[in-house]
Structures are given as structure tokens and as C-alpha cells.
Design an enzyme around this catalytic site. Sequence first.
Site, PDB file in Angstrom:
ATOM      1  N   GLY A 187       0.788  -1.229   0.000  1.00  0.00           N
ATOM      2  CA  GLY A 187       0.000   0.000   0.000  1.00  0.00           C
ATOM      3  C   GLY A 187       0.814   1.270   0.000  1.00  0.00           C
ATOM      4  N   SER A 188       0.179   2.372  -0.312  1.00  0.00           N
ATOM      5  CA  SER A 188       0.783   3.691  -0.290  1.00  0.00           C
ATOM      6  C   SER A 188      -0.146   4.681  -0.947  1.00  0.00           C
ATOM      7  CB  SER A 188       2.150   3.691  -0.971  1.00  0.00           C
ATOM      8  OG  SER A 188       2.772   4.928  -0.737  1.00  0.00           O
ATOM      9  N   ARG A 189       0.313   5.345  -2.048  1.00  0.00           N
ATOM     10  CA  ARG A 189      -0.482   6.406  -2.633  1.00  0.00           C
ATOM     11  C   ARG A 189      -0.179   6.537  -4.117  1.00  0.00           C
ATOM     12  NH1 ARG A 189       0.391  12.150  -0.067  1.00  0.00           N
ATOM     13  NH2 ARG A 189       0.851  13.001  -2.110  1.00  0.00           N
TER      14      ARG A 189
END
Length: 219
Positions: A187-189
Site C-alpha cells: 500500500g501507499s499512494r
Amino acid sequence: MTIHKEGYTSIALTLLIIFVLNAFIDYRYADITWLRWLIYIVSLVLFITVLQFFRNPRRAFVSHDKMIICPADGKVVVIEETIEEEYFKDKRLQVSIFMSPVNVHINRNPISGVVRFFKYHPGKYLAAWNPKSSTENERTTVVVEHESGTPVLFRQIAGALARRIVWYVKEGDVVEQSKEFGFIKFGSRVDLFLPIGTKVDLELNQIVRGGITVLGELP
């Protein structure tokens, strides 16, 4: 649902760790039943958690020549005008999607077109919601030019947990909307930088799905 290819190594390492841990507990603490069962349960939860990180659900993906499709699953955390410093060096409309560890981590092309620019940046691992993560974290920058001549920039950004960004595109590639262009482990952006005046059909905190949710319309 299938497992994404980026998960094979992580899942294999997880199974190896679980096997070694359980073998040690069974050998060293065979007479402590509650401890053995606790380790069994923790091992099962760990395996299921890692497995869901790399899931690749079956979906009917959206494809529309004039529309911009969300490149990732997650929550919309930014919709604002800002200066894009790396490529355009002018004012753009930024839309950011935060991917938590429970989201699907596959990244998909928001539009079809030709990759005009690509660059990988090594960097830090600040929390993805930190404003500095866009310019200081490990990241990639991709610019795809639509056949109409409109360029869209999208950026994979690593976070505090994400320690590996994977990409499948390079300059000159012809890419298709909603097809995979990369993967961010755990995950992240993903940030998008759109022309000013782009009609965006999203709201802050809206939950979106990559390759399905319509983000907006090309100007």
C-alpha cells in the site's frame, strides 16, 4: 480471485518463516499446549493477511476514450490545484488516492496513450499522508499522452510500510486504459496531475476502485 505475480516471493518467504517457527515451537515447547495453539493461530492470521495483500480480484474493467479511470483502489485524500514541479512545472489539478494495507495494490493506467516520460526516484519512506511524501519518498513518475494530445501525469509513491515499487512501463510504450502499469507492495499512494479545468467526478474521502471508478473527463 487469483494471486498477483508480485506476491509469489513474499508468500513463499512467509510460508518458510511460518514452517520454521512452528517446527521450533513443536520441538522446544511440545508440552505447552496453549503456546502451540497461539502460534498456530498467529501463523494462520499472518498467512491470510499476506495473501490478501496480493489478491487480484476478477473485475469487469471500464474503458472509455474520453474518461479518466482511477488508477488504484483506495480513498481520495486530495483534490486541489497545485504546482507540479517535475515535468509540467506549472499549475495542475492534483488528485491523490491513498491505498491502505487492506486495499488491492495493483496500479492501472488511467487513460490510453503513449508514455512520453518515465522516471524512478529512490527516496524516503515517510507516511503516505505526509505532504512531503510526494517529493521525498521513493516514487515513480509516468506521463501518458492521450491521442487527443492531452498529457496526464501519475505517480506511484511508497509509504511507511511500502518498501518496493514495481512498474511495467517505459518511455515510448503504448498503454491501454485500465491495464496494469505497476504495483506497490503493502500500500501507499497514487497521485494524478491533470490539466486545470478537468471535470472531476470524485469527492474527498470517497472510496474508489482501480480500473472501475470514473475519476473525471478529459478536457
